[in-house]
Design an enzyme around this catalytic site. Structure first.
Site, PDB file in Angstrom:
ATOM      1  CB  THR A  33      -0.885  -0.009   1.255  1.00 11.25           C
ATOM      2  OG1 THR A  33      -1.727  -1.150   1.190  1.00 11.25           O
ATOM      3  CG2 THR A  33      -1.724   1.238   1.382  1.00 11.25           C
ATOM      4  N   GLY A  66       3.031  -3.266   9.025  1.00 10.27           N
ATOM      5  CA  GLY A  66       3.243  -3.544  10.447  1.00 10.27           C
ATOM      6  C   GLY A  66       4.699  -3.842  10.703  1.00 10.27           C
ATOM      7  CD  GLU A 115      -3.237  -9.502   4.520  1.00  9.55           C
ATOM      8  OE1 GLU A 115      -2.550  -8.886   5.356  1.00  9.55           O
ATOM      9  OE2 GLU A 115      -2.781  -9.878   3.434  1.00  9.55           O
TER      10      GLU A 115
END
Lengths: 682, 682
Positions: B150, B189, B439
């Site tokens: 992203t 993350g 996700e």
């Protein structure tokens, strides 16, 4: 109008602003009135100059949040006072006062004007002349009041509350006592840290005779030091999901004494000699009057959900207008152009308008009622109080659940950025969440509507005409005629028509009422009335109440639309009307088919097409519709929804700020080496 | 079985436990297997002895939360390692490993095993032998990887990602660059504080020729110091609504160089001379294989929603069993006895069982696929990868939205106590909320299902028989026959039957597929395929995908039920099957009427009665159903949902603890005197 409202800054939202079919400033004046906007402008100016309202930092500890909320509430009270100069304020101004502070910091809104209103209105409506001193002290800020009904073990089930007040004739005092922890009063806002006085509801005993639940005003903390009095044990409900600036507390009385005069004695009193006095005529009217008056707080909560929802919608609609992704071929388009985004946001935008208009109306009629009920006390007024109670008991959950879902949809519509704390949607969501429980648990409240309608229904079946003060259920007099109606629209245009939507709702209410009554009566025989009521909640009572309330919302919207002199405004409001109506009718299709109102299968497609057509028609008006109701940028305080549409620039600033030290672990000294090999750890 | 599972402590839940129609221990063994329970017992024992897992305090600052999550993740990795002793673990054990840490602290679960799995599975499936060193280093904890797809300006729309990688033939290196802030990689993350390596997706250029999006493994931080390398600018996404122990970051490359070998070259490679090499045969199969393999992460997320939901349901169902309020006459009853409470909680309990069984199955078939796809690469495998991708793309949003709503209902069902932070439902809600965006954004994902079904549909229309590896859509071959079926149940018993529910779903999928195709084809003529797709999302594509996925859930449940040797277990699982099916069918009634499957109006009442009857029938099993899936008390960590049912005692302790200083303002020195008169403030 240009002198009242400034143009919004140019930027990425211009495209949609130019497409709008109406003038957002005219819409805003239509909603807020010229006086309201002037008042708002002055309020905003003062707020922006005040040090307590410079920015709204993300505070982390409970202490910081509570302190900030208190300081802002105090500052806000002063600002409001300086603007209103003790002249009687209008309902519109009151709406602006609450809306502004709630959209800035909901916890501050709890502290002012929230709790104060709850405390003083209880005194006004259940007390008499001798309690005026408390109202004056509260108004002037010398004392701070809270409202204690709920106990640890009993919430909605007030009949079973267990705090006792015993009259001690010798000393001419009441003795209030908490028998055990489950009987502790809890949740009251302001109780944990601030309140000096509490309205306490308790079971009254005189000479061991039980007289039922009564209200008392009880001093609990010394106003000079804020220390609790001996015999009063005060505690803290601790951290909550949201509104953490509000200090909800609990309260245990250890045979604590207070003066006999502090019983709220409008409807019943205890004489110095220990006689319980009440007027039987009055008593018959008490329930309606008290419930009507207590509705004031619930009416405010109905509005509050919309304040939260409007804030979230402002962020999401503007973000959806600015954010571009997939498009045909290599072109990218605003995600607001996607059918799914329109369907996710626009029905809630319609709800924001419709419930806003309705809440203002409900506030008006409730305040009128409270004023009149202070002066007289008769059966007609009691019935009117009951009707207000019922409508507010229905409007609060319908509004609460609608905007709960709206805010969640806004969060998801903004994707990951909506999940950033700095978008503020998380706070809005967590703060609003409380509304579905406090001031009457939603599922308990909404039962009041069906209970009342079932009574009304018996009246209709006995051949009486229904005619209530607010005319909310008058159409039920024609139930047998209405039940013969059929869905006969054959085009999207027809489906969207006002008459068709109202007809559908009236049929639905009459049908669900008849079926609920039928099922309830049948179950009552076998299970008794408690279980009969419990076992008619789902698909019957709850749907009935919801449809009844939505019908009221829509009826009000018609009145509002007819008042606008501007054809463009009427036109767009009509579309919002139809979208709200049909979006909800779609969910009632099982009952509409099941009850035979809809007979042709094609109706499903027609309703679906109508909803999607309305969404598409409203898409170009969405940004202007938001502009007319959006809080100003300094209240919004989100990185996403500002009026200039500069989403990415603000995001960049916010991310760089949150990263000032992030390229290296702040706690790295304990972690470097361990991350290299987690086995080191064990 | 008694040696494997201890009895639960006696208390207020005994009443319902004695009513249960089945043995909760047998159910737990059926779900978790004996090996799984032994493993679980060992894991719990180790966790309870480890200092990092003593209690789970309410941490307030971002730093504290991140540090705690990292320390717990490291400790957990060691514990798991010590239990598995490098033997290959079973899928059941993997489920327990993830479930346990997620139910304890979701942020720690992000750090282990979450991110690791994402990083290593990308290397395994898109890399080759030469990337094995990274997998080994990550497995042994010497490096820490993250996954960067992203960008700020583009999320789901991966084709338009704008990070570039240019091959520099002179030095034999790649140069990765971020053209501007909207092209920064974000959300990954571990990126903000921990990651030493990133899988980066970027547009590949060789000699100014654009070769499209490719994956690379890029070193970004020195593993010894955790400081970023020159040319790598790392930042922090800052505070989020939930999972704040996870350090999501952003990443900007300033013409940063890395070795040519780091391109993930399973399907395409760049030679030292700068030639782009790929096999055309392979390329045809790439998409399916890559998408299938990437599904692993999404399958995990489908399961995660259920882990969150089960935790919330444990709290709410036990609370509803213990909390007593209104009853007939003066008796009080558990609120679980109310129809509305049953309807609010039990369909979600059914979903927890059904989605749990389905996720485990999906995990199994996905892992099998990944293993096989490492060894070969053919069209059949590509089609299988695509089917897995599609099913996981549908299961993740359906599961995510279901448990989003379930958790909210649990919060409201626990009333004010559910709103206390100490109930933990707020954290569960805020943590789970992220799942609907990460996700794969839910609305984007669920489109993949309808896209695939529309292709399958063309095949059927061309007279081909559908036969896929997982048989998910094989029934569509009989579409024309299925579409002739009608709803013909005439009693509640018939409505609840497995065949009836499956028939209804199959008709629904066939019908929605036919109608979607029809509408899509018509719109394609006038609007082109992009807008045709956009304008068939609501009521068509989304409902189609949802019905398709729910049908798969139900089909799986049938297989599971048939495997149980215990009639009592089969019986209660069948009720859960019917409740889940009919609860959702009820919401599809508009289409079932609209498409002519249901012709008689009475069907609405039958379905309603069936849902309510199932709720009532399951009410006495609810507590035992929870016991069989509940996390143990030390994982639950809530004041409300412990297995001994001692709600009020825990509440009292929690409130008294949070009140230690609350009888007087902590910040009172600045406030006393001001509260007395707010005018002092201005």
């Amino acid at each position: 109008m240009s002198h009242l409202l400034q143009d919004l800054p140019p930027g990425s939202l211009d495209y949609y602003r130019k497409q709008a079919s109406f003038d957002w400033k005219r819409m805003k004046v239509f909603i807020d009135t010229e006086d309201g906007i002037k008042f708002q402008n002055n309020l905003y100016k003062k707020l922006q100059m005040h040090p307590e309202f410079l920015g709204n930092p993300l505070l982390q500890t409970l202490d910081e949040k509570r302190n900030k909320a208190t300081q802002q509430a105090l500052a806000y009270a002063s600002i409001v006072k300086s603007l209103t100069n003790s002249e009687i304020t209008t309902i519109k101004r009151e709406d602006i006062i609450l809306r502004t502070i709630l959209q800035f910091n909901p916890s501050a809104a709890f502290k002012y004007p929230g709790i104060k209103r709850l405390f003083t209105s209880a005194l006004q409506n259940q007390g008499t002349q001798r309690h005026h001193k408390f109202i004056q002290l509260a108004e002037s800020g010398k004392i701070y009041g809270c409202f204690c009904m709920t106990e640890i073990g009993h919430g909605s089930d007030t009949k079973n509350l267990r705090t006792t007040v015993v009259y001690d004739k010798e000393k001419g005092e009441f003795v209030v006592n908490t028998p055990d922890f489950p009987a502790a009063k809890c949740w009251a806002g302001g109780l944990a840290e601030l309140a000096t006085h509490a309205i306490v509801y308790a079971q009254l005993y005189i000479n061991r005779i039980h007289w039922g639940l009564h209200g008392f005003v009880v001093p609990i903390r010394n106003p000079e030091t804020l220390l609790p009095y001996e015999g009063v044990i005060l505690g803290d409900m601790g951290e909550k999901i949201g509104v953490n600036g509000a200090d909800n507390g609990f309260l245990i009385f250890d045979k604590y004494r207070f003066p006999r005069e502090n019983i709220l004695n409008r409807f019943a009193d205890v004489t110095p000699e220990g006689n319980y006095v009440t007027s039987a005529t009055d008593l018959k009217n008490v329930r309606g009057a008290v419930l009507g008056a207590l509705s004031i707080a619930r009416v405010t909560v109905t509005a509050k959900s919309e304040f939260y929802g409007t804030k979230a919608l402002t962020i999401a609609v503007r973000y959806a207008a600015v954010r571009k992704q997939f498009g045909p071929k290599d072109e990218e388009v605003s995600i607001l152009e996607y059918q799914s985004m329109q369907y996710r946001l626009l029905p809630y935008l319609a709800a924001a308008y419709i419930i806003r208009f309705f809440s203002m109306y409900l506030d008006e009629v409730t305040q009128e009622f409270v004023k009149e009920s202070k002066e007289r006390n008769d059966p007609a007024l009691a019935r009117r109080g009951m009707e207000i109670h019922v409508i507010s008991a229905g409007a609060k959950p319908v509004s609460g659940w609608t905007f709960r879902d709206a805010i969640q949809e806004c969060r998801e519509a903004c994707g990951g950025y909506g999940y950033l704390k700095a978008s503020r949607i998380g706070d809005i969501k967590n703060d609003q969440d409380s509304i579905n429980t406090y001031e009457g648990e939603n599922h308990v409240l909404i039962q009041q509507v069906s209970n009342w309608l079932l009574k009304v229904c018996s009246n209709v079946q006995n051949g009486n005409k229904i005619s209530t003060h607010l005319k909310s259920a008058d159409f039920l007099s024609n139930a047998s005629k209405i039940l013969k109606n059929k869905f006969n629209a054959t085009s999207v245009v027809e489906v969207c028509k006002v008459e068709n939507i109202i007809d559908t709702y009236q049929w639905l209410v009459c049908y669900l009422l008849r079926e609920t009554k039928r099922k309830f009566d049948a179950l009552k025989q076998s299970e008794g009335s408690f279980w009969a009521r419990s076992n008619t909640q789902i698909f019957y009572c709850k749907n009935l109440s919801t449809a009844f309330v939505q019908h009221l919302f829509l009826q009000r919207m018609i009145t509002v639309i007819n008042r606008s002199p501007d054809a463009n405004i009427r036109n767009v409001l009509l579309k919002l009307f139809s979208l709200y109506g049909l979006y909800n009718i779609e969910k009632f299709l099982p009952s509409l088919f099941g009850g035979g109102y809809v007979e042709k299968p094609e109706a499903t497609n027609l309703v679906h097409e109508a909803v999607l057509t309305l969404c598409r028609d409203l898409k170009n008006d969405a940004v202007a519709l938001i502009d007319a109701i959006a809080p100003p940028d300094f209240l919004l305080n989100s990185i996403l929804g500002k009026s200039d549409g500069r989403v990415y620039q603000r995001l960049q600033i916010a991310l760089i700020r949150s990263s000032s030290e992030a390229s290296r672990l702040k706690w790295s000294s304990e972690t470097v080496g361990k991350i290299v090999n987690p086995r080191n750890k064990l």
